[in-house]
Design an enzyme around this catalytic site. Structure first.
Site, PDB file in Angstrom:
ATOM      1  N   LYS A 151    -105.672 -44.324 144.051  1.00  0.00           N
ATOM      2  CA  LYS A 151    -105.357 -43.693 145.337  1.00  0.00           C
ATOM      3  C   LYS A 151    -105.879 -44.574 146.447  1.00  0.00           C
ATOM      4  CE  LYS A 151    -103.810 -39.546 146.592  1.00  0.00           C
ATOM      5  NZ  LYS A 151    -102.836 -38.826 145.745  1.00  0.00           N
ATOM      6  N   ASP A 200     -98.094 -40.173 150.430  1.00  0.00           N
ATOM      7  CA  ASP A 200     -99.027 -39.072 150.243  1.00  0.00           C
ATOM      8  C   ASP A 200     -99.162 -38.422 151.632  1.00  0.00           C
ATOM      9  OD1 ASP A 200    -101.116 -38.411 147.844  1.00  0.00           O
ATOM     10  OD2 ASP A 200    -102.023 -37.915 149.756  1.00  0.00           O
TER      11      ASP A 200
END
Ligand code: GLU
Length: 432
Positions: A119, A159
């Protein structure tokens, strides 16, 4: 000292139960204990492989420069190259990104994708940036990442706060740097625009995957989507697709909330009109197809499904006390605090866990990456069919594990993922 505390002690971390990263790893290690996963693997998974922090300046429209901090955390790549979103949000910090990277490892393993977990993020509020500023920031972040991202190594995706345009800028920057002109360069990111290497069905994928899971799990509770009432928190990409797709299946969206306010219509809110409204106005407040209600009224509204689709840890004990639903479907990552989780369970609310429910996004990202590698474009019905198949198979694995271990679906989902990772570690062995 419990198992998580002793693993942390060995790694030199101080255990702090309020920290999101410790909470994530605690969930993972509790599941690992249930399966008697070897301690060495628990230690490996309790910390990411790589944590990259970069600082870079960006020229703002007024001529001044601002300095930004960017992160990329690569949690684990035993199953394949690192994969996971890139977030532009004010709440971004290292432990936060570490948690989300670990969750990506679990999601990819649960779906049996040949991918690991990562991430990234930049701490900033994209709503206060012009398009040009966003482009310059995205390009600087990409160049600062250098060879730490790549189509064979680590592939970011959209995201919170990022979208297909930002992915296109990353791909363009990556390809231009070092003259990476090969066909496969475009696979450095997924969630790209359709005209530039994106996949059909990627935009709705997270919502679509959730609907496939819900359709499989509701009959277990003698429920179906027909006339099923639901409320949603968050009407961004994930929330608005969940709303539209559930209503197409006969469910009825009666209340929606976001950072601008809460609205309700007992007879059903039109999810398509609301999606158009939110796109223009930036939030649900003021939508004419529903009445404005208070936050308390929203949480106390009786529904069959309650769906948090915004940020992590948004459902605390106070909200959990008010929530009046049969099933809580986690669309956002880790939307429920551990205490709220306990309270909801004691009230008889079943929780469908995020690692399963929102894994549709990364699954279609995998399809996009595959299409890029083969220079192919798959039709929407092909993507949907493949997504349904993988989501259904993962859902069945979770159901079976929860029956075998007599545990909740969240623990079962983590166990399915860990079992797969453990098997691969056993086969591969540990280098050298
Ligand atoms: N950001 C999404 C997630 O958290 C998608 C990640 C991806 O497609 O790589 O699952």
């Amino acid at each position: 000292m419990n198992n998580t505390e002793s693993v942390f002690k060995e790694l030199g971390f101080t255990y702090n139960k309020d920290n999101l990263y410790f909470h994530t790893i605690d969930t993972m290690l509790n599941a690992a204990e249930k399966l008697s996963i070897p301690k060495r693997l628990q230690l490996i998974l309790a910390q990411p492989k790589n944590e990259l922090i970069v600082h870079f300046p960006v020229r703002m429209d007024d001529g001044n420069f601002k300095l930004f901090k960017g992160y990329r955390v690569q949690h684990n790549n035993v199953l394949g190259p690192y994969k996971g979103g890139l977030r532009f949000d004010n709440t971004v910090h290292l432990d936060h990104i570490k948690s989300l990277a670990a969750i990506m490892t679990i999601k990819c393993a649960l779906l049996e994708l040949p991918l690991g977990g990562a991430k990234g993020g930049v701490q900033m509020d994209p709503r206060t940036f012009s398009a040009d500023e966003l482009m310059r920031l995205t390009r600087r972040y990409t160049s600062a990442m250098g060879n730490n991202i790549g189509p064979d190594y680590d592939m970011p995706a959209p995201d919170v706060g990022t979208n297909s345009q930002i992915m296109a800028w990353i791909a363009d920057t990556y390809i231009n740097l070092d003259n990476r002109k090969s066909v496969g360069g475009i696979g450095v990111v997924t969630g790209k625009p359709l005209c530039y290497g994106g996949s059909h069905g990627r935009e709705k994928a997270t919502g679509q995957g959730l609907v496939y899971v819900v359709e499989e799990l509701l009959p277990e509770k003698s429920m179906s989507l027909e006339n099923c009432r639901f409320s949603l928190v968050g009407y961004g990409n994930v929330g608005s697709w969940v709303g539209r797709l559930l209503c197409e299946k006969g469910a009825c969206m009666i209340a929606v909330g976001d950072h601008t306010g809460f609205v309700k219509n007992e007879h059903g809110i039109n999810p398509f009109e609301l999606a158009r409204y939110v796109e223009q106005q930036g939030g649900v407040a003021g939508f004419s197809g529903a009445d404005k209600i208070s936050e308390e009224h929203f949480y106390k509204t009786e529904v069959e499904l309650f769906i948090p689709a915004a940020l992590e840890q948004m459902i605390d004990v106070k909200k959990a006390k008010m929530i009046n639903c049969k099933v809580l479907v986690e669309a956002a990552n880790m939307p429920v605090t551990p205490e709220a989780d306990q309270l909801l369970t004691s009230k008889g609310v079943e929780i469908f866990p995020a690692v399963l429910c929102n894994a549709g996004g990364v699954t279609v990202s995998y399809f996009e990456w595959k299409q890029n590698r083969q220079a192919e474009t798959w039709e929407l019905d092909v993507v949907d069919k493949k997504l349904k198949r993988l989501m259904n198979k993962a859902t069945h694995r979770v159901k079976r594990m929860s029956q075998e271990l007599k545990c909740d679906l969240r623990t079962a989902a983590y166990c399915v993922a860990l079992k797969h990772i453990d098997e691969v570690y056993e086969i591969r062995g540990i280098f050298p």
